[in-house]
Design a protein around this motif. Structure first.
Motif, PDB file in Angstrom:
ATOM      1  N   ARG B  55      31.055  36.934  39.162  1.00 52.13           N
ATOM      2  CA  ARG B  55      32.229  36.792  38.323  1.00 52.13           C
ATOM      3  C   ARG B  55      33.335  37.636  38.906  1.00 52.13           C
ATOM      4  N   PHE B  56      34.546  37.150  38.774  1.00 52.74           N
ATOM      5  CA  PHE B  56      35.619  37.877  39.427  1.00 52.74           C
ATOM      6  C   PHE B  56      36.658  38.409  38.472  1.00 52.74           C
ATOM      7  N   ASP B  57      37.417  39.331  38.987  1.00 52.23           N
ATOM      8  CA  ASP B  57      38.449  39.983  38.196  1.00 52.23           C
ATOM      9  C   ASP B  57      39.346  38.952  37.518  1.00 52.23           C
ATOM     10  N   ARG B  59      42.203  39.097  36.461  1.00 53.11           N
ATOM     11  CA  ARG B  59      43.632  39.117  36.796  1.00 53.11           C
ATOM     12  C   ARG B  59      44.001  38.058  37.826  1.00 53.11           C
ATOM     13  N   TYR B  60      43.032  37.708  38.663  1.00 58.36           N
ATOM     14  CA  TYR B  60      43.305  36.633  39.617  1.00 58.36           C
ATOM     15  C   TYR B  60      43.605  35.335  38.873  1.00 58.36           C
ATOM     16  N   TYR B  61      42.839  35.114  37.799  1.00 56.29           N
ATOM     17  CA  TYR B  61      43.048  33.879  37.032  1.00 56.29           C
ATOM     18  C   TYR B  61      44.361  33.920  36.275  1.00 56.29           C
ATOM     19  N   VAL B  63      47.018  35.339  37.252  1.00 57.99           N
ATOM     20  CA  VAL B  63      48.071  34.981  38.204  1.00 57.99           C
ATOM     21  C   VAL B  63      48.130  33.465  38.361  1.00 57.99           C
ATOM     22  N   ALA B  64      46.963  32.852  38.409  1.00 64.09           N
ATOM     23  CA  ALA B  64      46.934  31.401  38.571  1.00 64.09           C
ATOM     24  C   ALA B  64      47.589  30.703  37.387  1.00 64.09           C
ATOM     25  N   LEU B  66      49.882  31.962  35.331  1.00 61.11           N
ATOM     26  CA  LEU B  66      51.324  32.190  35.413  1.00 61.11           C
ATOM     27  C   LEU B  66      51.948  31.266  36.441  1.00 61.11           C
ATOM     28  N   LEU B 115      51.456  41.681  34.730  1.00 61.76           N
ATOM     29  CA  LEU B 115      51.803  41.779  36.142  1.00 61.76           C
ATOM     30  C   LEU B 115      51.363  43.108  36.744  1.00 61.76           C
ATOM     31  N   GLU B 116      50.693  43.926  35.918  1.00 60.01           N
ATOM     32  CA  GLU B 116      50.216  45.213  36.425  1.00 60.01           C
ATOM     33  C   GLU B 116      48.854  45.021  37.080  1.00 60.01           C
ATOM     34  N   TRP B 117      48.574  45.839  38.080  1.00 59.56           N
ATOM     35  CA  TRP B 117      47.293  45.664  38.760  1.00 59.56           C
ATOM     36  C   TRP B 117      46.402  46.880  38.697  1.00 59.56           C
ATOM     37  N   GLU B 118      46.879  47.975  38.149  1.00 58.64           N
ATOM     38  CA  GLU B 118      45.967  49.113  38.123  1.00 58.64           C
ATOM     39  C   GLU B 118      45.736  49.595  36.710  1.00 58.64           C
TER      40      GLU B 118
END
Lengths: 351, 118, 417
Positions: B55-57, B59-61, B63-64, B66, B115-118
């Motif tokens: 399973r992945f983070d 946040r990648y999704y 972004v997709a 958006l 839009l934050e990544w940390e």
């Protein structure tokens, strides 16, 4: 003697088109090959080295040797890889990278004894839209490559590449809208015609923010330094193509360099007046238009290489921040500026 | 009209053909000596801990998602931009409202930290 | 709700940024590091144990191979320990030579660090630039000791031989024209001291050049400011030394606090940072290179004015001159005994440190009076830094692991020993 209808109607045009396409793709491949040598030489000189100088005179046969080596190398198919997807991925990378060239015009419409001839493969009215659609296909190749290889480095790389490429595609799309607002056409050839005149008619002056955003987004789209986190060598080794070798790798490589040239020629066409000389007076107009176009393309290609030799790599979140929080707002503001200016006497500046 | 797309169809075949031929040539001339070590997934010289397809983070999704919103927006903008001159003030105002709504959404995302990544 | 698992990733040893053979097991939550677990020991060669089976002089070359980036300070620490136990008098000129080569090594080390660190962060041109200047210093190494890297030049009781009066020159070949050769050999007409002096004139401009590329570069700052931050107090607790400690604002430099050799006669400054992040450590190391040039310059001036012996006249620890061996039986016996049995060191123990480019490098030596160490323990400067890997990277992103590793300036030769 009458030719059968299907030959006259289909086979002959298709054959003629094929000749045209080969006449485009073959030099393109050669350009890609020699771009790699120029890159190595140029960066070499920037780094106080001489670059490749052993194969052929001054190393100019190096790309041939590289190509042969890659052809003769074993392509590796990792045991846990998803074989089908693994093979399709490089094809999905190279396909769109070449297909996009179908709508790139290389010069103005020439009057010849056979009628009007435009140096473009497919004279399509919505060429810009087509271009945007085709280039976004390249993402599939990257994502599928990373997924199929079943290596963690590959999957991190492909996730990063996917998110990065779609983010910058938005910035790129908005920058294109500014160009369309100024030119009122989706046809790349007509956009260039709309910029005819001296360099003060070119769009890079009135659309300066969009010009900068477009080119930098182009660098990010092609995953080149300083945006190469998807294959960031010192973090994830080679990213999405870490498992690829031989020809399967070479296809990714070709696609990347073909995309670099594509972004450069597009920037030249949309913002730097394409084949128009900088000054519409005598010594400049002697040089044919396509030569000007190639010179401008070479300028942007030089920027690509110069960036690579100069900048450190961005971190992934910094790339996303730049794309979403800087580039997209800048393009939105400038689109509004153009829209407002269009209603005032200022509109002449943008047309 | 449609025949101007014929070259694109031919080009598509050739573009994919270039790739396929290159791969086929490679299969014909390149050696094939697979061995288990060579074919194991690369993970810096050690055995991988687990399957890579986890399973992945999320946040990648994000972004997709958006991306889809904004890409559609761009698609709406294209025809508008082409006929901008003929639409005049009405067209601009209509698009400004549309853009305004999206910008409000964009600001919301921004403030929400999407839009934050940390 | 399904449990969300972090995933584990092997980072190294076969990895472009592993700085040799580090194996880092990373637990990642998306892009963010949840835990970083360094596995060291892949380059373990048992230097400490090997030294227990060699005479003191034979143990010396092992020190070259510890931190193979800054070779001579390693040897210096060992020589200091042996000299302390046996109470050997070191000629003044030898001490100046040692200080000069310690500082040359510091520049060599920082140049490699700078190039590798910048390349880890993606600026690959830096690497080639720093190696251009490293080349010159390696020529200095070669002229003095005969080897570019593993010099084996210091000895308990001095240095192996005096600085040469001539520099090796480039020879004509089909690659270099006469004009090229003249330019390449321009610095090499005089002695090694002249060569090094020419370098000290040339190098500060190069440092400015590196700074132009990086110091104000926005991307470089984004990648290093605030990354791997360690507050001063925590750095002390973790046992940090050298630039890692000074970057956090602690003014601690053994050259100042416990001067050895002739550092107490040198005029130099100790740069310190304020925030303790990677950027500050970068600035500290850049400034250290400038200070090293100052020290080298002072040594050059002194060495030129003061010829003299560079080896102790105690033939029990240093071999007698060749000429004397041809005439004196005693000298011949000394030579034979020294190179077969070695010299004995009186019983006792000592801990001697030097300000190595990476931090405090110490040798703890126990002698039982034999001709080889009873026990030797090496304090590698990089080891405590490596141990803080987890603390420094936790919560940062994957790309920052590489930055932190670069800023630590790790060399596995000394960490794994």
């Amino acid at each position: 003697m009458d030719l059968p209808v299907w030959i006259a109607d289909y086979a002959l045009p298709v054959a003629w088109i094929t000749v045209q396409i080969v006449a485009l793709v073959a030099p393109l491949m050669l350009a890609v090959a020699y771009l790699t040598v120029v890159e190595r030489k140029l960066i070499g000189y920037m780094q106080l080295r001489v670059g490749p100088n052993r194969v052929g005179p001054r190393g100019w046969l190096q790309p041939i040797a590289d190509g042969l080596k890659l052809l003769l190398k074993e392509s590796i198919f990792p045991t846990q890889a998803n074989k089908g997807v693994y093979i399709v991925a490089p094809l999905l990378s190279i396909g769109p990278a070449l297909l996009a060239w179908a709508v790139i015009p290389f010069g103005p419409t020439y009057q010849t004894p056979f009628g009007e001839v435009t140096p473009v493969i497919a004279e399509v009215d919505v060429s810009l839209l087509f271009l945007l659609a085709v280039t976004s296909f390249g993402i599939y190749g990257v994502i599928m490559a990373g997924w199929a290889a079943n290596s963690k480095y590959a999957i991190i790389g492909s996730m990063r590449a996917g998110a990065q490429m779609i983010s910058y595609e938005i910035a790129m799309g908005f920058a294109l809208i500014g160009v369309i607002m100024a030119a009122n056409t989706l046809n790349i050839g007509e956009i260039v015609v709309a910029q005819s005149g001296g360099f003060w008619h070119w769009y890079f002056l009135p659309l300066l923010p969009l010009f900068v955003v477009f080119f930098i987004s182009g660098v990010a789209e092609t995953n080149r330094l300083p945006f190469d986190v998807s294959e960031g060598e010192s973090e994830i080794v080679a990213g999405f193509h870490v498992e690829y070798a031989g020809m399967t790798f070479a296809l990714f490589f070709l696609a990347e360099y073909a995309n670099m040239i594509l972004v450069s020629i597009l920037t030249a066409l949309l913002f730097l007046g394409g084949w128009h000389p900088p000054l519409p007076v005598a010594p400049f107009t002697w040089i044919p238009g396509p030569v000007w176009l190639l010179l401008k393309t070479a300028l942007f290609l030089f920027f690509f290489l110069w960036f690579r030799a100069t900048f450190p790599r961005f971190r992934y979140d910094q790339i996303m921040r730049l794309g979403w929080k800087v580039f997209i707002p800048v393009t939105l503001v400038w689109i509004t500026v153009i829209g407002v200016a269009n209603l005032t006497p200022l509109r002449a500046v943008f047309h | 009209m449609l025949e101007s797309y014929l070259p694109i169809l031919v080009f598509l075949a050739i573009a994919l053909g270039v790739g396929v031929i290159a791969l086929l040539l490679n299969f014909l001339v390149a050696p094939r000596n697979p061995d288990p070590e060579k074919l194991s997934p690369y993970e810096s010289g050690f055995e991988a801990f687990e399957d890579a397809r986890l399973r992945f983070d999320v946040r990648y999704y994000l972004v997709a998602i958006l991306f889809i919103v904004f890409d559609l927006e761009i698609a709406f903008f294209f025809p508008w931009a082409v006929v901008l001159d003929e639409l005049g003030a009405t067209g601009f105002v209509a698009m400004a409202i549309f853009l305004g709504i999206l910008v409000v959404g964009f600001i919301y995302e921004w403030k929400k930290g999407a839009l934050e990544w940390e | 709700m399904a449990e969300i698992r972090n995933y584990t990733l092997n980072f190294g040893p076969q990895h472009p940024a592993a700085h040799g053979v580090l194996r880092l097991v990373l637990e990642l939550d998306g892009e963010v590091v949840a835990r970083a677990d360094p596995h060291v020991g892949l380059l373990h060669r048992g230097t400490e144990k090997l030294a227990e089976h060699k005479t003191y002089m034979q143990a010396l070359p092992y020190f070259d191979r510890l931190d193979y980036v800054s070779i001579l300070p390693n040897e210096h620490a060992f020589c200091l320990a042996v000299e302390a136990l046996r109470e050997i008098e070191v000629p003044e000129r030898a001490q100046y030579i040692r200080v000069m080569f310690d500082e040359i090594s510091r520049i060599l080390n920082h140049l490699l660090w700078l190039g590798a660190h910048a390349m880890d962060v993606g600026a690959m041109t830096m690497f080639l630039y720093t190696f251009r200047d490293r080349e010159l210093l390696m020529d200095a190494y070669e002229a003095a000791s005969g080897a570019r890297l593993h010099a084996n030049y210091y000895r308990p009781g001095g240095v192996n031989r005096d600085l040469p009066d001539t520099m090796p020159k480039y020879q004509p070949s089909k690659w270099h024209s006469e004009a090229d050769l003249e330019e390449m050999n321009a610095w090499r007409q005089g002695s090694l001291v002249d060569f090094i002096e020419a370098f000290t004139d040339y190098f500060p401009d190069r440092v400015d050049e590196y700074e132009t590329l990086l110091t104000d570069n926005r991307i470089w700052k984004q990648r290093t400011v605030g990354i791997g931050e360690i507050p001063a107090e925590r750095a002390l607790q973790l046992g940090f030394t050298g630039p890692m400690l000074r970057g956090s604002g602690v003014e601690w430099d053994l050259r100042r606090k416990q001067p050895y050799a002739v550092y107490d006669r040198m005029d130099f400054q100790v740069p310190v940072g304020t925030n303790g992040d990677s950027y500050d450590r970068y600035l500290v190391r850049i400034e250290e290179m400038r200070q090293s040039v100052r020290i080298i310059r002072q040594c050059v001036d002194w060495l030129r004015a003061n010829p003299g012996p560079v080896r102790t006249s105690d033939y029990k620890v240093m071999p007698p001159p060749r000429a004397e061996m041809k005439q004196s039986m005693e000298a011949l016996i000394h030579h034979f005994k020294l190179f077969s049995e070695g010299f004995h060191v009186p019983p006792g123990e000592t801990y001697r440190t030097v300000e190595h480019p990476k931090g405090e490098f110490g040798v703890y030596l126990i002698s039982d009076g034999a001709n080889k160490p009873y026990r030797m323990k090496i304090r590698a400067a990089g080891f405590p830094h490596m141990a803080a890997m987890d603390e420094m990277t936790r919560g940062h992103m994957l790309a920052d692991v590489v930055t932190v590793m670069g800023t630590m300036d790790v060399v596995f030769g000394e960490i794994d020993r």
